[in-house]
Design a protein around this motif. Structure first.
Motif, PDB file in Angstrom:
ATOM      1  N   ILE A  22      61.410  64.385  12.921  1.00 38.42           N
ATOM      2  CA  ILE A  22      61.501  64.798  14.333  1.00 38.42           C
ATOM      3  C   ILE A  22      62.977  64.894  14.737  1.00 38.42           C
ATOM      4  CG2 ILE A  22      60.993  64.109  16.723  1.00 38.42           C
ATOM      5  CD1 ILE A  22      58.433  62.714  15.611  1.00 38.42           C
ATOM      6  N   SER A  25      64.708  67.927  13.261  1.00 36.89           N
ATOM      7  CA  SER A  25      64.275  69.162  13.910  1.00 36.89           C
ATOM      8  C   SER A  25      64.928  69.308  15.296  1.00 36.89           C
ATOM      9  CB  SER A  25      62.753  69.149  14.024  1.00 36.89           C
ATOM     10  OG  SER A  25      62.319  70.345  14.567  1.00 36.89           O
ATOM     11  N   LEU A  26      65.023  68.188  16.025  1.00 34.58           N
ATOM     12  CA  LEU A  26      65.658  68.228  17.351  1.00 34.58           C
ATOM     13  C   LEU A  26      67.144  68.587  17.217  1.00 34.58           C
ATOM     14  CD1 LEU A  26      64.040  64.991  18.836  1.00 34.58           C
ATOM     15  CD2 LEU A  26      63.661  67.308  19.704  1.00 34.58           C
ATOM     16  N   ASN A  29      67.550  72.364  16.255  1.00 32.05           N
ATOM     17  CA  ASN A  29      66.883  73.380  17.078  1.00 32.05           C
ATOM     18  C   ASN A  29      67.919  74.146  17.910  1.00 32.05           C
ATOM     19  OD1 ASN A  29      65.091  74.907  18.519  1.00 32.05           O
ATOM     20  ND2 ASN A  29      64.401  73.223  19.849  1.00 32.05           N
ATOM     21  N   LYS A  34      62.482  77.132  22.302  1.00 33.88           N
ATOM     22  CA  LYS A  34      61.492  76.385  21.496  1.00 33.88           C
ATOM     23  C   LYS A  34      61.468  74.905  21.886  1.00 33.88           C
ATOM     24  CE  LYS A  34      61.457  74.835  17.072  1.00 33.88           C
ATOM     25  NZ  LYS A  34      61.723  74.875  15.660  1.00 33.88           N
ATOM     26  N   GLN A  35      60.273  74.451  22.253  1.00 30.07           N
ATOM     27  CA  GLN A  35      60.122  73.038  22.619  1.00 30.07           C
ATOM     28  C   GLN A  35      59.493  72.267  21.454  1.00 30.07           C
ATOM     29  OE1 GLN A  35      57.761  72.930  26.171  1.00 30.07           O
ATOM     30  NE2 GLN A  35      59.315  73.943  27.415  1.00 30.07           N
ATOM     31  N   ILE A  36      59.936  71.040  21.287  1.00 24.68           N
ATOM     32  CA  ILE A  36      59.394  70.201  20.207  1.00 24.68           C
ATOM     33  C   ILE A  36      58.604  69.049  20.837  1.00 24.68           C
ATOM     34  CG2 ILE A  36      60.041  68.655  18.295  1.00 24.68           C
ATOM     35  CD1 ILE A  36      62.429  70.621  17.837  1.00 24.68           C
ATOM     36  N   LEU A  57      62.955  65.633  22.741  1.00 30.03           N
ATOM     37  CA  LEU A  57      61.525  65.542  22.394  1.00 30.03           C
ATOM     38  C   LEU A  57      60.664  65.482  23.663  1.00 30.03           C
ATOM     39  CD1 LEU A  57      59.304  65.136  20.174  1.00 30.03           C
ATOM     40  CD2 LEU A  57      59.532  62.684  20.617  1.00 30.03           C
ATOM     41  N   SER A  70      55.430  76.515  20.923  1.00 30.47           N
ATOM     42  CA  SER A  70      56.130  75.236  20.709  1.00 30.47           C
ATOM     43  C   SER A  70      55.934  74.808  19.262  1.00 30.47           C
ATOM     44  CB  SER A  70      55.541  74.144  21.603  1.00 30.47           C
ATOM     45  OG  SER A  70      55.639  74.511  22.940  1.00 30.47           O
ATOM     46  N   GLU A  71      56.600  73.721  18.917  1.00 33.58           N
ATOM     47  CA  GLU A  71      56.340  73.087  17.618  1.00 33.58           C
ATOM     48  C   GLU A  71      55.787  71.692  17.901  1.00 33.58           C
ATOM     49  OE1 GLU A  71      59.718  72.721  15.005  1.00 33.58           O
ATOM     50  OE2 GLU A  71      58.493  71.836  13.406  1.00 33.58           O
ATOM     51  N   PHE A  73      54.846  68.025  16.213  1.00 37.47           N
ATOM     52  CA  PHE A  73      54.910  67.106  15.073  1.00 37.47           C
ATOM     53  C   PHE A  73      53.703  66.173  15.151  1.00 37.47           C
ATOM     54  CE2 PHE A  73      58.812  67.413  12.624  1.00 37.47           C
ATOM     55  CZ  PHE A  73      59.492  68.383  13.342  1.00 37.47           C
TER      56      PHE A  73
END
Ligand code: SF4
Length: 291
Positions: A22, A25-26, A29, A34-36, A57, A70-71, A73
């Protein structure tokens, strides 16, 4: 004053793997659109969740809160098949960080229920890991969650029963529940899906207080963390005083607890990050030095 650290403490393999993924990825990004997201808290540790949220996040209570594009996890506890299918149907990118040990329990639930075993899940019915495993049984009517041997007493007799454990259960509970179920089925299939990381932290906490002349243990971990709560029970069962704190600030507030203690043990749950443990150790040394 002496400080002795438990031989195993803090992040387990599965939690570290998910949190690192996580965090990477943050960090990487570069697309502001794009939101995680995670569905539910990524970890039972408020300070670590706050750190990840400060990096961007977003945490949803329910998958319907996650916007398209979005993505998501999937956290180490895993997720039900239904939720994953619904996310996929919306073309949401999924990065599955289910811990491989939890995945093993999910796969066994799917496989054995498809072979007509009635699945007994040993664990906490409100815990996301148990909900996720339950979501892999082929038909929810073919499964039941029990917390212990007493609850297993109420299981109806069946031809085939499979017993699968939440990864954080203790072995004693699994053995006692299995004993109770032997007379409930013609065929009992027992899957020991207890994860070693949990047992290692429990053994380390036990050894810490048994092998050292400890006056008390500072236990570091989120107050909602089931595995930290289990460590508290183990230490207290050995007759040793426990100060359960979430972070160094709480230690400072409760610093009176350190008075007249010569040897202090430090233990931490599998969801406690290393930076929180280090800060608490530094702070206790500082408090001790200045008291
Ligand atoms: S406690 Fe074990 S099963 Fe659970 S996330 Fe950690 S390594 Fe995986």
């Amino acid at each position: 004053m002496k400080i002795i650290m438990a031989s195993h403490a803090g992040f387990c393999f599965g939690v570290k793997r998910a949190v690192d993924a996580i965090e990477n990825s943050l960090k990487n990004n570069s697309n502001p659109e794009k939101q995680i997201w995670t569905i539910g808290l990524p970890i039972h540790n408020p300070q670590e969740v706050a750190r990840l949220q400060a990096m961007g996040l977003r945490v949803a209570n329910d998958e319907r809160e996650v916007p398209d594009n979005s993505e998501v996890f999937i956290r180490a506890h895993g997720e039900s098949r239904e939720v994953i299918e619904r996310l996929k149907a919306r073309n949401i990118k999924i990065t599955d960080m289910t811990c491989p040990f939890v995945k093993k329990a999910q796969d066994l639930a799917a496989e054995l229920s498809s072979k007509n075993y009635f699945v007994i899940l040993l664990g906490d019915k409100n815990h996301p890991e148990i909900k996720g495993i339950l979501g892999h049984v082929n038909n929810k009517n073919n499964a039941q969650v029990v917390a212990n041997a007493q609850e297993a007493e109420n299981v109806t007799r069946r031809a085939k029963i499979a017993l699968i454990s939440q990864t954080t259960q203790c072995e004693e509970n699994l053995i006692k529940t299995a004993e109770k179920l032997i007379l409930k089925a013609q065929e009992l299939h027992i899957c020991n899906t207890i994860c070693k990381a949990t047992a290692e932290r429990q053994d380390a906490a036990r050894s810490l207080v048994k092998e050292n002349n400890i006056d008390g243990v500072i236990l570091i971990g989120g107050k909602q963390s089931a595995n930290t709560s289990k460590l508290r029970d183990i230490i207290q069962a050995e007759g040793v005083d426990v100060l359960w704190i979430e972070d160094d600030k709480e230690l400072e507030e409760k610093s009176k607890w350190l008075i007249n203690k010569n040897t202090i043990g430090i233990a931490a749950g599998a969801s406690t990050p290393e930076w929180l443990i280090n800060k608490a150790i530094q702070n206790s040394k500082f408090i001790i030095h200045n008291s």
